[in-house]
Design an enzyme around this catalytic site. Structure first.
Site, PDB file in Angstrom:
ATOM      1  CG  ASP A 143      -2.120   0.945   1.065  1.00  0.00           C
ATOM      2  OD1 ASP A 143      -2.268   1.546  -0.027  1.00  0.00           O
ATOM      3  OD2 ASP A 143      -2.899   1.078   2.020  1.00  0.00           O
ATOM      4  CE  LYS A 144       0.116   7.711  -2.659  1.00  0.00           C
ATOM      5  NZ  LYS A 144      -1.220   8.310  -2.906  1.00  0.00           N
ATOM      6  CG  HIS A 145      -1.588   7.294   3.842  1.00  0.00           C
ATOM      7  ND1 HIS A 145      -2.960   7.159   3.808  1.00  0.00           N
ATOM      8  CD2 HIS A 145      -1.332   8.420   4.565  1.00  0.00           C
ATOM      9  CE1 HIS A 145      -3.501   8.157   4.488  1.00  0.00           C
ATOM     10  NE2 HIS A 145      -2.543   8.935   4.944  1.00  0.00           N
ATOM     11  CB  SER A 146      -0.705  10.878  -0.369  1.00  0.00           C
ATOM     12  OG  SER A 146      -0.504  12.278  -0.455  1.00  0.00           O
ATOM     13  CB  THR A 191      -8.443   8.683  -2.768  1.00  0.00           C
ATOM     14  OG1 THR A 191      -7.156   9.298  -2.842  1.00  0.00           O
ATOM     15  CG2 THR A 191      -8.522   7.579  -3.805  1.00  0.00           C
ATOM     16  NE  ARG A 220      -5.102  13.941  15.989  1.00  0.00           N
ATOM     17  CZ  ARG A 220      -4.817  13.419  14.795  1.00  0.00           C
ATOM     18  NH1 ARG A 220      -5.289  12.243  14.440  1.00  0.00           N
ATOM     19  NH2 ARG A 220      -4.061  14.090  13.950  1.00  0.00           N
ATOM     20  CB  SER A 259      -4.235   8.967  12.880  1.00  0.00           C
ATOM     21  OG  SER A 259      -5.377   8.979  12.056  1.00  0.00           O
ATOM     22  CE  LYS A 309      -6.737   5.904   8.642  1.00  0.00           C
ATOM     23  NZ  LYS A 309      -6.484   6.841   9.741  1.00  0.00           N
ATOM     24  CE  LYS A 310      -2.619   3.521   4.540  1.00  0.00           C
ATOM     25  NZ  LYS A 310      -3.494   3.288   3.358  1.00  0.00           N
TER      26      LYS A 310
END
Length: 398
Positions: free
Chosen positions: A43-46, A83, A131, A146, A150-151
């Site tokens: 996976d990738k996250h931005s 997304t 938050r 955070s 999830k990942k």
């Protein structure tokens, strides 16, 4: 009180890792072993930006190279696009499928981009809501926990982070972005998830467009080879290369880039995207007839500069907020989004304002188009000479 204590006092590496582990354990953790997948789960996250359409192309490209990408994506936040909001511009596309459907699509298409389910890291949703109302969103330990909770819950074999820096990013200063990237990488690796990060520039929009249906149309064009902005293409290849090398699907970054380019040139990546869209309820012929399925704004006008010269700087955050004002983003939670509106043909840094518009406005009515035109003009600084071009991939953290 806990969120504010972390915000003001910070956390050491062990505390951050323990918080991440506890949040991960608050819900279901996916296990892909029973599916007998033939490759690694990646996976990738931005951290978000404007014109950041990378996920839509990168997931099917990596899938075409032998990886499996169960991408848990988010909605727009502030000036940044989400997304999930983009994918909901595709008629019928289900961003919240049940777990069995999501796993079936990942196995068949190699990728599925969906929203966070109620079962994955539910403590994250509770803490994030706290938050948001206590002004503790911009805390590096809390951001780290955070994202990674999830990942980790998604059962990944490897993760690549795209940490933005510049005036269109949440972390504007380079040192802030570097600190966040290091926190994500060290915490992910400590939790047993091989993690790398790239710091990438967000001093101009990544793609030449911003807006939900507009960005989906751009992603289709990219996958089919009709248009690929140079800076965007470099970020896609750089992140994809890291994913393939971490997943042991390539022996080197150069080998990985060649594999990704072949996935595009052969049409394999486009086929994976089409299979994902159809598997999650979208139209089977989206790639062949995107204009038939994607909403289009009734008012389209060009925003031109008021003087001749070159684009010297861009207030990227202001462009993102112009899309929000058009109706393409949310001012408050639960607000409806207009998928058709946004900006296209965005002028990059160094562009000659005599040769082209600053942007093309896609609006619901003339009044909002006029307001967006003024916002775009204010966001662009026109000077007498083009600025020096900086690299889009700023730094690698591993």
């Amino acid at each position: 009180a806990f969120a504010m204590a972390v915000f003001f006092r910070g956390m050491d590496a062990r505390e951050c890792a323990d918080l991440t582990a506890a949040m991960t354990a608050s819900g279901t953790r996916l296990d892909w072993r029973a599916l007998g997948l033939a490759g690694p789960v990646l996976d990738k996250h931005s951290t978000g930006g404007v014109g950041d359409v990378v996920s839509l192309m990168l997931a099917p490209m990596v899938a075409a190279c032998g990886g499996y990408v169960p991408m848990i994506a988010g909605r727009g936040l502030g000036h940044t696009g989400g997304t999930i909001d983009k994918l909901e511009a595709i008629p019928g596309y289900r961003t919240a499928p049940d777990l069995a459907t999501m796993q079936r699509v990942v196995r068949a298409a190699g990728c599925a981009i969906v929203g966070q389910s109620d079962d994955l890291a539910p403590a994250d949703r509770r803490l994030y809501a706290i938050r948001d109302v206590t002004a503790t969103v911009e805390s590096i330990p809390l951001i780290t926990a955070s994202i990674l909770s999830k990942k980790l819950a998604a059962g990944l074999d490897a993760l690549v982070m795209d940490v933005k820096t510049g005036n269109g990013a949440f972390m504007v200063e380079r040192e802030q972005s570097r600190a966040l990237a290091r926190s994500l990488v060290s915490t992910g690796n400590a939790a047993g998830l091989p993690t790398r990060a790239l710091i990438t520039d967000m001093s101009e929009p990544l793609a030449s467009c911003a807006g939900n249906a507009i960005e989906i149309a751009y992603a289709v064009d990219y996958l089919k080879g009709a248009r690929r902005d140079v800076r965007l293409h470099e970020v896609v290849l750089a992140l994809g290369s890291e994913m393939l090398v971490l997943g042991r699907l390539a022996v080197s970054p150069q080998d990985a880039r060649e594999k990704l380019e072949r996935a595009l040139a052969s049409g394999a990546a486009a086929q994976r995207f089409a299979r994902m869209v159809a598997g999650l309820g979208g139209p089977a012929n989206l790639l062949d007839a995107p204009a038939h399925h994607l909403a289009q704004a009734p008012v389209v006008v060009d925003a031109r500069a008021e003087r001749s010269g070159f684009v010297e700087s861009i207030d990227v955050r202001a462009l993102g907020l112009a899309v929000v004002a058009l109706g393409g983003g949310r001012r408050r939670a639960g607000e409806a989004i207009d998928p058709a509106v946004g900006l296209s043909e965005l002028a990059p840094l160094g562009a000659d304002s005599c040769d082209r518009p600053l942007a093309r406005i896609h609006a619901r009515d003339e009044a909002s188009a006029a307001a967006a035109t003024e916002a775009v003009r204010r966001a662009y600084v026109i000077g007498d000479s083009a600025p020096a071009m900086a690299p889009v991939v700023v730094e690698s953290i591993d």
